[in-house]
Motif scaffolding. Structure first.
Motif, short mmCIF file in Angstrom:
data_model
loop_
_atom_site.label_atom_id
_atom_site.label_comp_id
_atom_site.label_asym_id
_atom_site.label_seq_id
_atom_site.Cartn_x
_atom_site.Cartn_y
_atom_site.Cartn_z
N UNK A 16 -3.54 -12.17 12.08
CA UNK A 16 -2.91 -11.85 10.81
C UNK A 16 -3.95 -11.64 9.71
N UNK A 17 -5.01 -12.43 9.72
CA UNK A 17 -6.10 -12.24 8.76
C UNK A 17 -6.81 -10.91 9.03
N UNK A 18 -7.04 -10.59 10.30
CA UNK A 18 -7.60 -9.28 10.66
C UNK A 18 -6.75 -8.18 10.06
N UNK A 19 -5.45 -8.30 10.23
CA UNK A 19 -4.52 -7.29 9.76
C UNK A 19 -4.59 -7.15 8.24
N UNK A 20 -4.66 -8.26 7.53
CA UNK A 20 -4.73 -8.23 6.06
C UNK A 20 -6.03 -7.57 5.59
N UNK A 21 -7.14 -7.89 6.22
CA UNK A 21 -8.42 -7.30 5.84
C UNK A 21 -8.40 -5.80 6.14
N UNK A 22 -7.87 -5.42 7.30
CA UNK A 22 -7.77 -3.99 7.62
C UNK A 22 -6.87 -3.26 6.64
N UNK A 23 -5.79 -3.91 6.23
CA UNK A 23 -4.88 -3.29 5.26
C UNK A 23 -5.61 -3.07 3.93
N UNK A 24 -6.37 -4.05 3.50
CA UNK A 24 -7.15 -3.93 2.27
C UNK A 24 -8.14 -2.76 2.36
N UNK A 25 -8.82 -2.66 3.48
CA UNK A 25 -9.79 -1.57 3.67
C UNK A 25 -9.11 -0.22 3.82
N UNK A 26 -7.96 -0.18 4.49
CA UNK A 26 -7.32 1.10 4.75
C UNK A 26 -6.72 1.72 3.49
#
Length: 158
Positions: A16-26
């Protein structure tokens, strides 16, 4: 590979943290076609922190965990080679994100996420190509598709 109980909860939270960081970057990649270096650095610190945390808190063989991480870096390394061969058609930010993701989630999960991302990017490229009547002058940011692939893998896992 995954155990039940606390370790299983930690795995889901890590994803879930991976997903949040990727969302921020995307979001940034989708708007500006670039990703700030501090975001990639933050992602790297998160990946290294989870690696150290898993080794110290969960125990196990550090050699196995290191091999798992190094094997997971292979797709990112291949993307760097593709980026160099294509004169930067694949951005270095994308390559770093894929490399760091692979270090944390392993090669098979990374390949699954990349498969979903590449399929989504292909469908979007076909849509753009048809809508623009064959013009090929449009660049597509990849991190939003990588985020969708990560979201799909997370949903599959839960």
């Amino acid at each position: 590979m995954f155990a039940t109980g606390v370790e299983d909860k930690c795995v889901k939270e890590k994803w879930l943290v991976h997903l949040c960081i990727l969302l921020l970057c995307s979001v940034e990649d989708g708007k500006q076609k670039t990703v700030a270096l501090w975001k990639i650095g933050f992602y790297g610190i998160f990946v290294m922190g989870t690696f150290v945390g898993e080794v110290l808190l969960q125990g196990g063989n550090i050699y196995e965990k290191a091999v798992f991480a190094l094997m997971g870096s292979i797709p990112g390394i291949l993307f760097f080679i593709i980026s160099k061969a294509s004169q930067g058609a694949v951005g270095c930010g994308d390559c770093w994100i894929i490399l760091l993701m692979g270090l944390s989630v392993g090669i098979w999960n990374t390949l699954g996420i990349l498969s979903m991302a590449l399929f989504g990017a292909f469908l979007w490229a076909v849509f753009i190509f048809v809508r623009n009547r064959g013009r090929k002058d449009r660049e597509i940011p990849f991190l939003p598709f990588l985020t969708m692939g990560m979201a799909g893998a997370y949903m599959w896992m839960t």
